[in-house]
Design an enzyme around this catalytic site. Structure first.
Site, PDB file in Angstrom:
ATOM      1  N   SER A 107       0.826  -1.211   0.000  1.00 49.24           N
ATOM      2  CA  SER A 107       0.000   0.000   0.000  1.00 49.24           C
ATOM      3  C   SER A 107       0.860   1.261   0.000  1.00 49.24           C
ATOM      4  O   SER A 107       1.943   1.278   0.594  1.00 49.24           O
ATOM      5  CB  SER A 107      -0.889  -0.008   1.248  1.00 49.24           C
ATOM      6  OG  SER A 107      -1.474   1.257   1.455  1.00 49.24           O
ATOM      7  N   GLN A 128       0.498  -0.358  -4.716  1.00 48.77           N
ATOM      8  CA  GLN A 128      -0.819   0.292  -4.791  1.00 48.77           C
ATOM      9  C   GLN A 128      -0.645   1.800  -4.621  1.00 48.77           C
ATOM     10  O   GLN A 128      -0.004   2.259  -3.671  1.00 48.77           O
ATOM     11  CB  GLN A 128      -1.739  -0.255  -3.696  1.00 48.77           C
ATOM     12  CG  GLN A 128      -3.091   0.440  -3.625  1.00 48.77           C
ATOM     13  CD  GLN A 128      -3.112   1.569  -2.628  1.00 48.77           C
ATOM     14  OE1 GLN A 128      -2.468   1.492  -1.586  1.00 48.77           O
ATOM     15  NE2 GLN A 128      -3.853   2.627  -2.926  1.00 48.77           N
ATOM     16  N   TYR A 130      -2.188   5.656  -4.144  1.00 53.04           N
ATOM     17  CA  TYR A 130      -3.204   6.678  -3.881  1.00 53.04           C
ATOM     18  C   TYR A 130      -2.713   7.975  -4.503  1.00 53.04           C
ATOM     19  O   TYR A 130      -1.554   8.357  -4.301  1.00 53.04           O
ATOM     20  CB  TYR A 130      -3.400   6.885  -2.369  1.00 53.04           C
ATOM     21  CG  TYR A 130      -4.335   5.877  -1.727  1.00 53.04           C
ATOM     22  CD1 TYR A 130      -5.577   5.600  -2.277  1.00 53.04           C
ATOM     23  CD2 TYR A 130      -3.972   5.231  -0.555  1.00 53.04           C
ATOM     24  CE1 TYR A 130      -6.437   4.686  -1.674  1.00 53.04           C
ATOM     25  CE2 TYR A 130      -4.825   4.316   0.047  1.00 53.04           C
ATOM     26  CZ  TYR A 130      -6.062   4.054  -0.515  1.00 53.04           C
ATOM     27  OH  TYR A 130      -6.913   3.164   0.076  1.00 53.04           O
ATOM     28  N   THR A 156      -5.812   2.682  -6.813  1.00 53.39           N
ATOM     29  CA  THR A 156      -7.077   2.608  -6.055  1.00 53.39           C
ATOM     30  C   THR A 156      -7.869   3.886  -6.270  1.00 53.39           C
ATOM     31  O   THR A 156      -7.357   4.986  -6.059  1.00 53.39           O
ATOM     32  CB  THR A 156      -6.794   2.356  -4.565  1.00 53.39           C
ATOM     33  OG1 THR A 156      -6.096   1.122  -4.456  1.00 53.39           O
ATOM     34  CG2 THR A 156      -8.079   2.295  -3.757  1.00 53.39           C
ATOM     35  N   ARG A 165     -15.174   5.785   9.559  1.00 57.67           N
ATOM     36  CA  ARG A 165     -15.237   4.570  10.385  1.00 57.67           C
ATOM     37  C   ARG A 165     -15.386   5.033  11.835  1.00 57.67           C
ATOM     38  O   ARG A 165     -14.425   5.500  12.448  1.00 57.67           O
ATOM     39  CB  ARG A 165     -13.967   3.729  10.203  1.00 57.67           C
ATOM     40  CG  ARG A 165     -13.733   3.193   8.783  1.00 57.67           C
ATOM     41  CD  ARG A 165     -12.769   4.075   8.010  1.00 57.67           C
ATOM     42  NE  ARG A 165     -12.659   3.768   6.580  1.00 57.67           N
ATOM     43  CZ  ARG A 165     -11.532   3.351   6.009  1.00 57.67           C
ATOM     44  NH1 ARG A 165     -10.453   3.148   6.714  1.00 57.67           N
ATOM     45  NH2 ARG A 165     -11.486   3.143   4.717  1.00 57.67           N
ATOM     46  N   LYS A 253      -8.432  -0.477  -9.168  1.00 57.10           N
ATOM     47  CA  LYS A 253      -9.078  -1.139  -8.029  1.00 57.10           C
ATOM     48  C   LYS A 253     -10.159  -0.257  -7.415  1.00 57.10           C
ATOM     49  O   LYS A 253      -9.893   0.885  -7.051  1.00 57.10           O
ATOM     50  CB  LYS A 253      -8.022  -1.454  -6.954  1.00 57.10           C
ATOM     51  CG  LYS A 253      -8.571  -2.022  -5.652  1.00 57.10           C
ATOM     52  CD  LYS A 253      -7.441  -2.451  -4.741  1.00 57.10           C
ATOM     53  CE  LYS A 253      -7.922  -3.026  -3.423  1.00 57.10           C
ATOM     54  NZ  LYS A 253      -8.375  -2.012  -2.469  1.00 57.10           N
ATOM     55  N   HIS A 277     -13.828  -1.845  -1.288  1.00 57.59           N
ATOM     56  CA  HIS A 277     -12.811  -1.506  -0.291  1.00 57.59           C
ATOM     57  C   HIS A 277     -13.091  -2.233   1.034  1.00 57.59           C
ATOM     58  O   HIS A 277     -12.864  -1.707   2.118  1.00 57.59           O
ATOM     59  CB  HIS A 277     -12.778   0.017  -0.069  1.00 57.59           C
ATOM     60  CG  HIS A 277     -11.429   0.578   0.254  1.00 57.59           C
ATOM     61  ND1 HIS A 277     -10.624   1.193  -0.676  1.00 57.59           N
ATOM     62  CD2 HIS A 277     -10.722   0.609   1.406  1.00 57.59           C
ATOM     63  CE1 HIS A 277      -9.496   1.596  -0.091  1.00 57.59           C
ATOM     64  NE2 HIS A 277      -9.533   1.237   1.176  1.00 57.59           N
ATOM     65  N   ASP A 308     -12.449  -8.546  -4.868  1.00 59.23           N
ATOM     66  CA  ASP A 308     -12.215  -8.680  -3.422  1.00 59.23           C
ATOM     67  C   ASP A 308     -13.424  -8.213  -2.632  1.00 59.23           C
ATOM     68  O   ASP A 308     -14.337  -7.583  -3.169  1.00 59.23           O
ATOM     69  CB  ASP A 308     -10.911  -8.001  -2.962  1.00 59.23           C
ATOM     70  CG  ASP A 308     -11.008  -6.479  -2.817  1.00 59.23           C
ATOM     71  OD1 ASP A 308     -12.116  -5.924  -2.707  1.00 59.23           O
ATOM     72  OD2 ASP A 308      -9.931  -5.846  -2.820  1.00 59.23           O
ATOM     73  N   GLY A 331      -7.863  -9.263   2.007  1.00 59.89           N
ATOM     74  CA  GLY A 331      -7.337  -8.228   2.892  1.00 59.89           C
ATOM     75  C   GLY A 331      -7.300  -8.741   4.319  1.00 59.89           C
ATOM     76  O   GLY A 331      -6.296  -9.274   4.795  1.00 59.89           O
TER      77      GLY A 331
HETATM   78  C1  FMN Z   1      -7.022  -2.434   7.441  1.00 59.81           C
HETATM   79  C2  FMN Z   1      -7.244  -2.240   5.980  1.00 59.81           C
HETATM   80  C3  FMN Z   1      -6.500  -1.286   5.303  1.00 59.81           C
HETATM   81  C4  FMN Z   1      -6.659  -1.126   3.931  1.00 59.81           C
HETATM   82  N1  FMN Z   1      -5.854  -0.263   3.268  1.00 59.81           N
HETATM   83  C5  FMN Z   1      -5.929  -0.173   1.923  1.00 59.81           C
HETATM   84  C6  FMN Z   1      -5.006   0.613   1.200  1.00 59.81           C
HETATM   85  O1  FMN Z   1      -4.096   1.217   1.760  1.00 59.81           O
HETATM   86  N2  FMN Z   1      -5.158   0.683  -0.139  1.00 59.81           N
HETATM   87  C7  FMN Z   1      -6.151   0.012  -0.804  1.00 59.81           C
HETATM   88  O2  FMN Z   1      -6.244   0.097  -2.020  1.00 59.81           O
HETATM   89  N3  FMN Z   1      -7.023  -0.770  -0.137  1.00 59.81           N
HETATM   90  C8  FMN Z   1      -6.922  -0.879   1.204  1.00 59.81           C
HETATM   91  N4  FMN Z   1      -7.790  -1.701   1.872  1.00 59.81           N
HETATM   92  C9  FMN Z   1      -8.795  -2.473   1.127  1.00 59.81           C
HETATM   93  C10 FMN Z   1      -8.224  -3.837   0.706  1.00 59.81           C
HETATM   94  O3  FMN Z   1      -7.226  -3.687  -0.270  1.00 59.81           O
HETATM   95  C11 FMN Z   1      -9.313  -4.761   0.150  1.00 59.81           C
HETATM   96  O4  FMN Z   1     -10.004  -4.084  -0.865  1.00 59.81           O
HETATM   97  C12 FMN Z   1     -10.303  -5.226   1.224  1.00 59.81           C
HETATM   98  O5  FMN Z   1      -9.628  -5.500   2.427  1.00 59.81           O
HETATM   99  C13 FMN Z   1     -11.030  -6.469   0.742  1.00 59.81           C
HETATM  100  O6  FMN Z   1     -11.953  -6.921   1.675  1.00 59.81           O
HETATM  101  P1  FMN Z   1     -11.654  -8.064   2.773  1.00 59.81           P
HETATM  102  O7  FMN Z   1     -10.838  -7.406   3.854  1.00 59.81           O
HETATM  103  O8  FMN Z   1     -13.000  -8.457   3.217  1.00 59.81           O
HETATM  104  O9  FMN Z   1     -10.860  -9.159   2.086  1.00 59.81           O
HETATM  105  C14 FMN Z   1      -7.627  -1.884   3.249  1.00 59.81           C
HETATM  106  C15 FMN Z   1      -8.386  -2.833   3.942  1.00 59.81           C
HETATM  107  C16 FMN Z   1      -8.197  -3.028   5.284  1.00 59.81           C
HETATM  108  C17 FMN Z   1      -8.995  -4.077   6.006  1.00 59.81           C
HETATM  109  C1  7N5 Z   2      -6.106   6.899   4.419  1.00 62.05           C
HETATM  110  C2  7N5 Z   2      -6.272   5.555   3.774  1.00 62.05           C
HETATM  111  C3  7N5 Z   2      -5.962   4.452   4.712  1.00 62.05           C
HETATM  112  C4  7N5 Z   2      -5.834   3.123   4.071  1.00 62.05           C
HETATM  113  C5  7N5 Z   2      -7.102   2.532   3.586  1.00 62.05           C
HETATM  114  O1  7N5 Z   2      -7.286   2.428   2.411  1.00 62.05           O
HETATM  115  C6  7N5 Z   2      -8.115   2.050   4.501  1.00 62.05           C
HETATM  116  O2  7N5 Z   2      -7.988   2.205   5.718  1.00 62.05           O
HETATM  117  O3  7N5 Z   2      -9.103   1.482   4.022  1.00 62.05           O
END
Ligand code: FMN
Ligand code: 7N5
Length: 379
Positions: A107, A128, A130, A156, A165, A253, A277, A308, A331
């Site tokens: 990330s 990935q 941003y 993304t 959240r 994504k 996400h 995902d 994730g």
């Molecule tokens: C704690 C956490 C942080 C995440 N951070 C990012 C991120 O930095 N960039 C991104 O593209 N997606 C991020 N995601 C989304 C994941 O890439 C993914 O789309 C998602 O976790 C899929 O769902 P799942 O957790 O049910 O498998 C994050 C997800 C979680 C749980």
């Molecule tokens: C500021 C983005 C934080 C990472 C992310 O994508 C998430 O927490 O879902």
């Protein structure tokens, strides 16, 4: 780890070992968490068709992901702050993915930097991106990904503003996190194993975006920080700009809409990820699995469709493949493993999903990933 038989077991241990503010950041979703729940619930409505007396002695779970061989149709998704779940978490997760023969996505919001990860793993990984307001910085970040020999760029596109959240606000999960809040300090004092792991890690701050973080006296909410840094003007025209800097494969994504999927094809991306996400952004959006078949119908023969959202088992991977996905990102499933046991926990999570997928294929009478389509479903 013999007692660990499923992803839920890893989740339970993660919850026990990692401070609440970091566990909740992983586990929870945005607003009323309707989409977070739908991601899980909608999987359970999809039933398999059992087939018997088929020779299933030679099952092969390998496949191709954007032209590269992979041992499984599985990818570790980009997860921000991974290194706060376990010291040097990004390096451990990347190593576990590479040992298992699947891609790892780092990330933008990682703790270990691109350079740190590249120096500590054997093979290329994905990056990935941003897109932030400071385009000079974004260009430099892409150039760092090129220098680190990243083999794909995952852009993304569903987080130019952040879905709130609630739990993160209540827990002081800001940028940087308020670990010195009394409640958090007391909690951390009961998690010595986590403290030890974090102290043993090389990095403790966001390694890719130094210079774009608020000072420690200026604790802001994540949403205020995202609003100040992320570029809300990002649009389809910017893909050309990214393409002019990034020569490699591009994956978009965060697609939930058929029209957007068609635009991703038009933009010339190699792949797209159907994703909400992980229920962390637009609450009230449909589950990823609900929209997957329509996206595949519309563009599946023109672009590689990845998926995902809510995958917690090999059965879920099988369901997504049956609905037309070519591969799946996970994730939370692997982060639970990392928080529980570090690198071996990530390996465990991948193994659990692999074994479940293999058994599910056997019981549905299929021997290869390419054979999986909607004929494995009970309609
Ligand atoms: C704690 C956490 C942080 C995440 N951070 C990012 C991120 O930095 N960039 C991104 O593209 N997606 C991020 N995601 C989304 C994941 O890439 C993914 O789309 C998602 O976790 C899929 O769902 P799942 O957790 O049910 O498998 C994050 C997800 C979680 C749980
Ligand atoms: C500021 C983005 C934080 C990472 C992310 O994508 C998430 O927490 O879902």
């Amino acid at each position: 780890m013999k007692q660990i038989t499923c992803i839920d077991d890893l989740r339970e241990i993660h919850q026990r070992r990692v401070p609440k503010m970091f566990f909740d950041y992983v586990d929870r979703g945005s607003y009323a968490e309707e989409t977070l729940r739908a991601n899980r619930d909608d999987f359970q409505d999809i039933k398999f068709r059992q087939r018997i007396l088929v020779d299933i002695s030679e099952r092969d779970l390998s496949t191709e992901i954007i032209g590269e061989r992979a041992a499984l149709p599985l990818i570790l998704a980009p997860v921000g702050s991974t290194g706060m779940q376990y010291g040097d978490g990004e390096i451990h997760a990347c190593r576990a993915a590479q040992a298992a023969g699947i891609p790892y996505t780092l990330s933008t919001m990682s703790i270990c930097s691109l350079e740190d990860v590249a120096a500590n793993v054997e093979q290329p990984f994905w990056f990935q991106l941003y897109v932030m307001r400071d385009r000079g910085f974004v260009k430099a970040l892409i150039e760092r990904a090129i220098a680190a020999k990243c083999s794909a760029l995952v852009l993304t596109v569903d987080l130019q503003v952040i879905g709130q959240r609630h739990q993160d606000i209540k827990n002081g999960m800001s940028v940087p996190p308020e670990i010195f809040r009394l409640k958090n300090l007391i909690d951390i004092a009961t998690k010595p194993r986590w403290v030890k792991g974090i102290l043993a890690g090389k990095s403790r701050n966001f390694g890719n975006i130094a210079g774009h973080l608020p000072g420690s006296k200026d604790l802001g909410s994540v949403s205020a920080w995202v609003a100040s840094q992320f570029d809300p003007s990002l649009n389809w025209k910017d893909i050309d700009w990214i393409r002019s800097i990034w020569p490699g494969k591009l994956i978009i994504k965060g697609i939930l809409d058929v029209e957007d999927a068609a635009l991703a094809v038009k933009a010339g991306a190699e792949a797209l990820v159907v994703s909400n996400h992980g229920g962390r952004q637009l609450d009230g959006a449909p589950s990823s699995i609900e929209v997957l078949p329509d996206v595949v119908d519309a563009v599946g023969d023109q672009i590689e469709v990845m998926f995902d959202g809510g995958i917690r088992s090999g059965q879920d991977v099988m369901r997504a493949l049956a609905m037309g996905a070519r591969s799946c990102m996970i994730g939370r499933a692997y982060i639970y493993g990392l928080g529980a046991f570090g690198g071996p926990g990530v390996t465990k999570a991948i193994d659990i999903i692999k074994n479940e997928l293999s058994t599910t294929m056997a019981l549905c009478g299929v021997n290869s990933i390419e054979e999986i389509d909607d004929h494995v479903l009970a309609l």
